[in-house]
Scaffold this motif. Structure first.
Motif, PDB file in Angstrom:
ATOM      1  N   GLU A  24     104.430  16.147  23.599  1.00  0.00           N
ATOM      2  CA  GLU A  24     105.307  16.356  22.656  1.00  0.00           C
ATOM      3  C   GLU A  24     104.818  15.165  21.485  1.00  0.00           C
ATOM      4  O   GLU A  24     104.874  15.554  20.272  1.00  0.00           O
ATOM      5  CB  GLU A  24     106.581  16.025  23.097  1.00  0.00           C
ATOM      6  N   GLU A  25     104.363  13.918  22.180  1.00  0.00           N
ATOM      7  CA  GLU A  25     104.007  13.329  21.175  1.00  0.00           C
ATOM      8  C   GLU A  25     102.692  13.448  20.580  1.00  0.00           C
ATOM      9  O   GLU A  25     102.825  13.364  19.166  1.00  0.00           O
ATOM     10  CB  GLU A  25     103.670  11.868  21.829  1.00  0.00           C
ATOM     11  N   LYS A  64      99.837  16.158  15.498  1.00  0.00           N
ATOM     12  CA  LYS A  64      98.934  17.012  15.363  1.00  0.00           C
ATOM     13  C   LYS A  64      99.459  18.426  14.799  1.00  0.00           C
ATOM     14  O   LYS A  64      98.466  19.200  14.113  1.00  0.00           O
ATOM     15  CB  LYS A  64      97.735  17.306  16.470  1.00  0.00           C
ATOM     16  N   CYS A  65     100.480  18.826  15.367  1.00  0.00           N
ATOM     17  CA  CYS A  65     100.814  20.164  15.297  1.00  0.00           C
ATOM     18  C   CYS A  65     102.213  20.764  14.611  1.00  0.00           C
ATOM     19  O   CYS A  65     102.258  21.854  13.605  1.00  0.00           O
ATOM     20  CB  CYS A  65     101.005  20.927  16.644  1.00  0.00           C
ATOM     21  N   THR A  66     103.286  19.747  14.605  1.00  0.00           N
ATOM     22  CA  THR A  66     104.467  20.347  14.030  1.00  0.00           C
ATOM     23  C   THR A  66     104.513  20.228  12.734  1.00  0.00           C
ATOM     24  O   THR A  66     105.811  20.832  12.125  1.00  0.00           O
ATOM     25  CB  THR A  66     105.360  19.434  14.715  1.00  0.00           C
ATOM     26  N   SER A  67     103.530  19.846  11.860  1.00  0.00           N
ATOM     27  CA  SER A  67     103.597  19.918  10.370  1.00  0.00           C
ATOM     28  C   SER A  67     103.592  21.433  10.058  1.00  0.00           C
ATOM     29  O   SER A  67     103.764  21.675   8.856  1.00  0.00           O
ATOM     30  CB  SER A  67     102.610  19.058   9.780  1.00  0.00           C
ATOM     31  N   CYS A  68     102.885  22.193  10.773  1.00  0.00           N
ATOM     32  CA  CYS A  68     102.339  23.617  10.608  1.00  0.00           C
ATOM     33  C   CYS A  68     103.317  24.380  11.623  1.00  0.00           C
ATOM     34  O   CYS A  68     103.404  25.852  11.387  1.00  0.00           O
ATOM     35  CB  CYS A  68     100.959  23.799  10.649  1.00  0.00           C
ATOM     36  N   ASP A  90      93.072  15.797  27.273  1.00  0.00           N
ATOM     37  CA  ASP A  90      94.407  15.402  27.915  1.00  0.00           C
ATOM     38  C   ASP A  90      95.473  15.724  26.910  1.00  0.00           C
ATOM     39  O   ASP A  90      96.639  16.122  27.290  1.00  0.00           O
ATOM     40  CB  ASP A  90      94.375  13.751  28.355  1.00  0.00           C
ATOM     41  N   ASP A  91      95.343  15.578  25.654  1.00  0.00           N
ATOM     42  CA  ASP A  91      96.368  15.957  24.542  1.00  0.00           C
ATOM     43  C   ASP A  91      96.551  17.509  24.652  1.00  0.00           C
ATOM     44  O   ASP A  91      97.670  17.929  24.511  1.00  0.00           O
ATOM     45  CB  ASP A  91      95.950  15.442  23.381  1.00  0.00           C
ATOM     46  N   GLU A 124     101.863  21.697  28.167  1.00  0.00           N
ATOM     47  CA  GLU A 124     103.100  21.513  29.087  1.00  0.00           C
ATOM     48  C   GLU A 124     104.058  21.325  28.086  1.00  0.00           C
ATOM     49  O   GLU A 124     105.469  21.938  28.539  1.00  0.00           O
ATOM     50  CB  GLU A 124     102.697  20.046  30.012  1.00  0.00           C
ATOM     51  N   TYR A 125     104.060  20.706  27.247  1.00  0.00           N
ATOM     52  CA  TYR A 125     105.087  20.779  25.977  1.00  0.00           C
ATOM     53  C   TYR A 125     105.655  22.251  25.675  1.00  0.00           C
ATOM     54  O   TYR A 125     106.797  22.532  25.449  1.00  0.00           O
ATOM     55  CB  TYR A 125     104.794  20.005  25.013  1.00  0.00           C
TER      56      TYR A 125
END
Length: 159
Positions: free
Chosen positions: A72-73, A78-82, A143-144, A150-151
């Protein structure tokens, strides 16, 4: 918001999320040989696996909460802006249900290696026609990427 503002905002996200290009890089069109190689590679493309280094991703029967929190972090950066966590499109498609539609290895390969998959996967190409923006390679660590998967599982209701 009007459409012009949204278009400008979308462009800003693409520029902000994209990787910095090196000076002097060749941006010319692919040669006939490169295009032919891409076409032949597309015929051997596995739509359940995608293209990348992940052949098999083992998931636990239950959610790894710590890994989902790290994911989630990473997704927040990296992702939730899009991408939204719902099925609603923002710049890219919403994430709701993605772990039910795609295999874990496909997801891991796509989020770490999007360019060849965008070029070869017919479903991704169809999505590109809707979203009009190629997903940039975010340079995620293994890892990210695993945390983001998983998120996504958590978002899809895995407990």
């Amino acid at each position: 918001m009007n459409k012009s503002f949204l278009l400008i905002l979308s462009f800003a996200f693409v520029v902000a999320c994209g990787k910095k290009e090196e000076a002097g890089e060749d941006f010319s069109q692919p040669t006939t040989e490169e295009t032919t190689t891409e076409a032949s590679d597309a015929s051997s493309y596995d739509p359940k696996r995608g293209e990348g280094k992940y052949d098999n991703v083992e998931l636990g029967a239950t959610l790894d909460q710590a890994l989902a929190t790290k994911g989630e972090e990473a997704a927040g950066v990296k992702c939730t802006s899009c991408h939204k966590m719902t099925d609603e499109k923002l710049v890219g498609p919403g994430w709701k249900g993605v772990t039910e539609r795609r295999t874990p290895q496909w997801i891991m390969n796509f989020i770490t290696n999007p360019d060849p998959m965008i070029d070869k996967d017919p479903e991704v190409q169809a999505q590109l026609e809707i979203c009009l923006v190629r997903m940039p390679n975010q340079g995620l660590s293994d890892d990210d990427a695993r945390g983001i998967l998983e998120y996504m599982r958590k978002n899809d209701g895995v407990k």
